[in-house]
Motif scaffolding. Structure first.
Motif, PDB file in Angstrom:
ATOM      1  N   ILE A 124      -4.022   1.733 -14.371  1.00 21.19           N
ATOM      2  CA  ILE A 124      -5.277   2.261 -13.846  1.00 21.19           C
ATOM      3  C   ILE A 124      -6.454   1.645 -14.601  1.00 21.19           C
ATOM      4  CG2 ILE A 124      -4.312   4.447 -13.060  1.00 21.19           C
ATOM      5  CD1 ILE A 124      -5.327   5.738 -15.633  1.00 21.19           C
ATOM      6  N   CYS A 150      -5.962   3.763  -3.815  1.00 20.60           N
ATOM      7  CA  CYS A 150      -7.203   4.193  -4.458  1.00 20.60           C
ATOM      8  C   CYS A 150      -7.268   5.715  -4.505  1.00 20.60           C
ATOM      9  CB  CYS A 150      -8.411   3.644  -3.698  1.00 20.60           C
ATOM     10  SG  CYS A 150      -9.984   4.179  -4.417  1.00 20.60           S
ATOM     11  N   ALA A 160      -3.731   1.293  -9.379  1.00 14.96           N
ATOM     12  CA  ALA A 160      -4.979   1.494  -8.657  1.00 14.96           C
ATOM     13  C   ALA A 160      -5.369   0.144  -8.075  1.00 14.96           C
ATOM     14  CB  ALA A 160      -6.058   2.012  -9.599  1.00 14.96           C
ATOM     15  N   ASP A 161      -5.934   0.141  -6.872  1.00 12.14           N
ATOM     16  CA  ASP A 161      -6.111  -1.142  -6.197  1.00 12.14           C
ATOM     17  C   ASP A 161      -7.196  -2.032  -6.796  1.00 12.14           C
ATOM     18  OD1 ASP A 161      -8.241   0.315  -5.258  1.00 12.14           O
ATOM     19  OD2 ASP A 161      -7.571   0.357  -3.176  1.00 12.14           O
ATOM     20  N   CYS A 162      -7.939  -1.535  -7.768  1.00 14.15           N
ATOM     21  CA  CYS A 162      -8.876  -2.405  -8.489  1.00 14.15           C
ATOM     22  C   CYS A 162      -8.172  -3.219  -9.578  1.00 14.15           C
ATOM     23  CB  CYS A 162      -9.998  -1.588  -9.129  1.00 14.15           C
ATOM     24  SG  CYS A 162     -11.161  -0.874  -7.936  1.00 14.15           S
ATOM     25  N   LYS A 196      -9.706   7.511  -5.364  1.00 19.47           N
ATOM     26  CA  LYS A 196     -11.046   8.005  -5.055  1.00 19.47           C
ATOM     27  C   LYS A 196     -11.290   8.122  -3.548  1.00 19.47           C
ATOM     28  CE  LYS A 196     -15.984   7.042  -5.877  1.00 19.47           C
ATOM     29  NZ  LYS A 196     -16.295   8.352  -6.487  1.00 19.47           N
ATOM     30  N   TYR A 202      -0.947  11.017  -1.020  1.00 22.37           N
ATOM     31  CA  TYR A 202      -0.303  10.246  -2.081  1.00 22.37           C
ATOM     32  C   TYR A 202       0.778  11.072  -2.776  1.00 22.37           C
ATOM     33  CZ  TYR A 202      -3.512   6.222  -2.085  1.00 22.37           C
ATOM     34  OH  TYR A 202      -4.200   5.080  -1.771  1.00 22.37           O
ATOM     35  N   CYS A 221     -12.824   7.971 -12.266  1.00 21.60           N
ATOM     36  CA  CYS A 221     -12.170   8.303 -10.999  1.00 21.60           C
ATOM     37  C   CYS A 221     -10.727   7.810 -10.943  1.00 21.60           C
ATOM     38  CB  CYS A 221     -12.963   7.746  -9.816  1.00 21.60           C
ATOM     39  SG  CYS A 221     -13.148   5.945  -9.807  1.00 21.60           S
ATOM     40  N   CYS A 222     -10.415   6.807 -11.732  1.00 27.08           N
ATOM     41  CA  CYS A 222      -9.070   6.243 -11.707  1.00 27.08           C
ATOM     42  C   CYS A 222      -8.045   7.183 -12.348  1.00 27.08           C
ATOM     43  CB  CYS A 222      -9.067   4.885 -12.410  1.00 27.08           C
ATOM     44  SG  CYS A 222      -8.244   3.581 -11.469  1.00 27.08           S
ATOM     45  N   MET A 252      -5.323   8.939 -10.262  1.00 26.51           N
ATOM     46  CA  MET A 252      -3.996   8.406  -9.960  1.00 26.51           C
ATOM     47  C   MET A 252      -2.954   8.941 -10.928  1.00 26.51           C
ATOM     48  SD  MET A 252      -2.473   6.560  -7.707  1.00 26.51           S
ATOM     49  CE  MET A 252      -3.422   5.222  -6.979  1.00 26.51           C
ATOM     50  N   ASP A 265      -8.791   7.601  -0.954  1.00 23.86           N
ATOM     51  CA  ASP A 265      -7.672   8.040  -0.125  1.00 23.86           C
ATOM     52  C   ASP A 265      -7.304   9.484  -0.463  1.00 23.86           C
ATOM     53  OD1 ASP A 265      -7.504   5.622   1.166  1.00 23.86           O
ATOM     54  OD2 ASP A 265      -6.017   4.791  -0.207  1.00 23.86           O
ATOM     55  N   GLN A 324       0.828  -1.200   0.000  1.00 23.80           N
ATOM     56  CA  GLN A 324       0.000   0.000   0.000  1.00 23.80           C
ATOM     57  C   GLN A 324       0.870   1.261   0.000  1.00 23.80           C
ATOM     58  OE1 GLN A 324      -3.254   0.658  -0.094  1.00 23.80           O
ATOM     59  NE2 GLN A 324      -4.065  -1.428  -0.081  1.00 23.80           N
TER      60      GLN A 324
END
Length: 242
Positions: A199, A170, A146-148, A172, A179, A204-205, A208, A174, A126
């Motif tokens: 991403i 993320c 991105a964590d997705c 969106k 970051y 929203c991604c 990043m 965090d 993370q």
């Protein structure tokens, strides 16, 4: 060493409930949970910047100005090396042992999930938990994701991650400013060899990409950022360079 008037963290033990969130937020390892309370391990390990304050849900931390040992970068490095070489302390009131910096070999050919070997070679992953001073970052090829992405893209361990160190988060949910601060310090201190950004195609991604671009500006580097955009069906649909 003579003491000097400077800013340093102060912990209110009455308010502290030992949750340990400040431990993970302190990149210098200056705070540890001892006897169920957060305590400053040594004055020389605290830089007085207060990154830990915003992580305390009880308001038990504050920055004060008092006579204290000067901040010692060398002592911090030695302290972090000792922490990395020891087993995580038992009895922490949260998941703090999970933030211990580790570097290891990939599971060479070993089936970790079905027939797919893991290409992960470091911990943590993370963004908010990885200290800019982590040895595994130095001169590395970075994969910021991105964590997705690991959920949507099935070939992460076979195509994207091999040979890279991964940082996930993320944009969106965090705080973007955290970051930017963390990633800019990583770029400045670790001086990675390359950066790949992965991403999702959802709007929203794109945050990043903006975060990483701003972090690069703050760090004062012109390192290219290879960007891969992934669909919700798990396909790379576009490649860009930032």
């Amino acid at each position: 060493m003579p003491k000097t008037l400077r800013k340093i963290i102060e912990i209110d033990e009455e308010l502290c409930d030992g949750c340990g969130q400040c431990v993970t937020a302190c990149e210098e390892g200056a705070i540890q949970i001892i006897d169920g309370k957060a305590r400053l391990v040594a004055e020389k390990l605290c830089d007085g910047l207060g990154a830990c304050i915003g992580e305390c849900p009880r308001g038990a931390l504050r920055i004060v100005e008092r006579e204290a040992e000067p901040f010692d970068h060398r002592a911090v490095e030695e302290h972090l090396q000792r922490l990395r070489g020891e087993s995580p302390p038992m009895g922490l009131a949260c998941g703090c042992p999970g933030s211990q910096v580790q570097e290891f070999s990939a599971a060479s050919g070993q089936a970790v999930s079905g027939d797919i070997p893991s290409a992960l070679t470091q911990w943590p992953v993370q963004i908010r938990l990885i200290p800019p001073t982590a040895p595994f970052l130095r001169g590395a090829d970075l994969l910021v994701a991105a964590d997705c992405v690991p959920v949507a893209y099935p070939a992460l361990h076979t195509r994207l991650l091999p040979g890279k160190k991964i940082l996930i988060g993320c944009p969106k949910f965090d705080p973007a400013e955290e970051y930017v601060a963390r990633l800019s310090e990583i770029l400045r201190q670790a001086q990675p060899r390359s950066v790949t950004l992965a991403i999702m195609e959802v709007p929203c991604c794109r945050g990043m990409a903006r975060i990483l671009t701003e972090a690069r500006r703050v760090a004062g580097t012109d390192l290219p950022i290879r960007t891969l955009v992934i669909s919700s069906r798990g396909e790379i649909i576009r490649e860009e360079e930032l």
